[in-house]
Design an enzyme around this catalytic site. Structure first.
Site, mmCIF file in Angstrom:
data_model
loop_
_atom_site.group_PDB
_atom_site.id
_atom_site.type_symbol
_atom_site.label_atom_id
_atom_site.label_comp_id
_atom_site.label_asym_id
_atom_site.label_seq_id
_atom_site.Cartn_x
_atom_site.Cartn_y
_atom_site.Cartn_z
ATOM 1 N N GLU A 309 41.743 41.115 47.138
ATOM 2 C CA GLU A 309 41.983 40.827 45.715
ATOM 3 C C GLU A 309 41.231 41.763 44.774
ATOM 4 O OE1 GLU A 309 42.722 36.055 46.025
ATOM 5 O OE2 GLU A 309 40.651 36.707 46.056
HETATM 6 C C1 TNX Z 1 41.751 33.491 48.340
HETATM 7 S S1 TNX Z 1 41.339 34.487 51.119
HETATM 8 C C2 TNX Z 1 40.580 34.200 48.483
HETATM 9 C C3 TNX Z 1 39.284 33.556 48.158
HETATM 10 C C4 TNX Z 1 39.490 32.195 47.573
HETATM 11 C C5 TNX Z 1 40.567 31.454 48.324
HETATM 12 C C6 TNX Z 1 40.764 30.050 47.864
HETATM 13 C C7 TNX Z 1 40.746 35.595 50.376
HETATM 14 C C8 TNX Z 1 40.550 36.779 51.157
HETATM 15 N N1 TNX Z 1 40.482 35.440 49.066
HETATM 16 O O1 TNX Z 1 38.559 34.375 47.290
HETATM 17 O O2 TNX Z 1 38.269 31.496 47.672
HETATM 18 O O3 TNX Z 1 41.768 32.159 48.203
HETATM 19 O O4 TNX Z 1 41.672 29.359 48.668
#
Ligand code: TNX
Length: 498
Positions: A309
């Site tokens: 992300e």
């Molecule tokens: C996605 S999974 C994210 C996390 C969040 C999560 C909440 C991932 C690699 N990144 O930063 O905590 O969703 O479900």
């Protein structure tokens, strides 16, 4: 092969044969015998004795097995035969003895969890209970399907103390998991001390989601978690999530930000709004220090570099950054693992990719696999233990939908992604993100009863798995969790005993 239903062991063992007779009864006189000259096996014996003493009240001394093979009691033995692999074991229970045999002490430790589950649920009580403490007569031969069976804990969104993490380690070890992935840094907090960069924790560790006190681990704290895990044959994989998810770091050291300004500490739940400055040399000095210190504290072979992300980073710069961080990790003697986004970079053959985002095309993961990269599977719709079970769940998120016990259990790692087969899959990992989780009981309520399902997906062969029989075995875990004071979701999909 499915274990007979009256054997409720999770994960299902590779093969189980019921034998004649009433089995073995633990008694006040039972001894745990280990081969002389093997301190690692003796330690497994001491661990097992510790588990069994609390509720039986028996002394259960751990002693070196005598010269001419003593026959009675609980015998732990190692065999030169490598067939069982590092984690496999054989467990044979007769009227006179429980014999646990493995190639490695690690296998004995996994087998001890099976023995534990063959005893009545009251064995898990912390005060002395009435027996009898009978183990059914069986012969079990067992070894895992996948090498990486992980549980990830997010200590950044809400901080969990050393003792709380150790409690989670104890719970995951019961289901033969062997990796604890600690998500140590995120926008809301930096949780691991770094000598050269003290403000990361003194400032960046000061709060958490919702504005609570936060916290962080000193190096000594972190090492004590690592040792505790090691004693349970669990490898700690620490994660420093970069280049995104870094608000706490930017707020502590504004020179890591492209505009040089320190953002406020963040206590909300959004993702994807921060990045390290990819063009500044200080960023790479910072990463080299952080990764170097963490590598020195971590005996396991992996460091997790995050990479998810990073929404504000231009695509071309992102891949170059990941490649550079991978080289830093390697220079400090470790292998890098990163979230699936990192597959867009040229990964080293030793690097590992972790799949999570079921909403984006897995082409990158597939390409990485073609170049020999291994994958850890954490599909959000199956193993995100922070997802609500259903609309009424008081904790958790629902961006991927609801995840009930059935979804978490009923999938095959070798069939999840087209072009990613058995040999490409290093293993599976269940994620416990903590945006909405504030206490151990919150953690437990989300992990149980889904976590044992993920453990079975990772350990048991596809042919030994069947939802209907599984949910009956799972039901029998309920009284164990009650005995351990583990909070759990009474899923309507599971026929819990009344
Ligand atoms: C996605 S999974 C994210 C996390 C969040 C999560 C909440 C991932 C690699 N990144 O930063 O905590 O969703 O479900």
């Amino acid at each position: 092969m499915q274990p007979p239903v009256d054997l409720t062991v999770i994960p299902a063992p590779t093969s189980v044969h019921r034998a004649e007779g009433a089995g073995f009864a633990l008694a006040r006189s039972t001894r745990i015998l280990t081969p002389p000259g093997s301190p690692a096996v003796a330690r497994v014996g001491v661990y097992l004795a510790g588990l069994l003493r609390r509720s039986t009240g028996y002394p259960l001394p751990v002693a070196g097995a005598g010269g001419q093979r003593e026959r009675g009691g609980i015998l732990l033995e190692t065999t030169p035969d490598g067939q069982l692999g590092d984690e496999g074991y054989e467990l044979e229970v007769t009227g006179g003895a429980v014999t646990l045999r493995a190639h490695r002490p690690e296998g004995l430790f996994r087998g001890a969890q099976t023995l534990r589950q063959l005893l009545p649920a009251t064995i898990e009580e912390s005060t002395v209970q009435k027996g009898p403490w009978r183990v059914p007569a069986v012969r079990i031969v067992d070894r895992p399907r996948f090498a990486w069976r992980g549980a990830a804990l997010d200590v950044a969104r809400h901080f969990f103390s050393v003792d709380e993490v150790k409690r989670y380690i104890d719970l995951i070890s019961l289901y033969k998991l062997n990796v604890l992935h600690l998500h140590l840094t995120d926008d809301q907090g930096w949780r691991i001390a770094v000598d050269g960069w003290p403000k990361l924790t003194s400032h960046g560790g000061r709060t958490q989601v919702g504005g609570g006190r936060g916290g962080f681990y000193t190096k000594h704290d972190y090492s004590s978690i690592v040792r505790y895990a090691q004693d349970r044959y669990i490898t700690v994989v620490p994660e420093i999530d970069v280049p995104g998810h870094v608000n706490a770091a930017l707020s502590s050291y504004p020179e890591l930000n492209c505009d040089g300004l320190a953002p406020e500490l963040y206590t909300g739940m959004s993702v994807g709004f921060t990045s390290l400055c990819l063009d500044k040399p200080v960023t790479y000095r910072f990463l080299d220090d952080v990764i170097g210190e963490l590598a020195a504290l971590t005996p396991g072979p992996f460091l997790h570099i995050g990479g998810d992300e990073a929404k504000t980073v231009p695509e071309g710069n992102y891949a170059t950054f990941v490649e550079r961080v991978q080289r830093i990790v390697r220079a400090h003697g470790k292998r890098a693992i990163g979230w699936q986004e990192t597959a867009s970079a040229e990964l080293l053959p030793s690097s590992v990719v972790q799949y999570w985002d079921i909403g984006s095309a897995p082409d990158g993961v597939r390409k990485a696999v073609e170049r020999g990269t291994k994958v850890v599977l954490s599909p959000a719709s199956k193993v995100y233990l922070d997802m609500k079970y259903d609309a009424g769940t008081r904790l958790g998120l629902e961006w991927v939908g609801h995840v009930e016990v059935h979804e978490a259990y009923d999938w095959d790692p070798a069939k999840l992604l087209h072009g990613v087969g058995e040999a490409d899959v290093l293993g599976v990992e269940a994620q416990l993100w903590s945006e909405t989780l504030r206490s151990v009981s919150d953690m437990e309520f989300m992990a149980f009863p889904r976590l044992p399902g993920v453990a079975e997906v990772g350990w048991s062969s596809a042919s030994s798995r069947d939802w209907d029989r599984y949910r009956r075995r799972l039901a029998a875990q309920g009284p164990r969790w009650s005995a351990m004071a583990v909070d759990y979701h009474r899923s309507p999909q599971v026929p819990w005993p009344k």
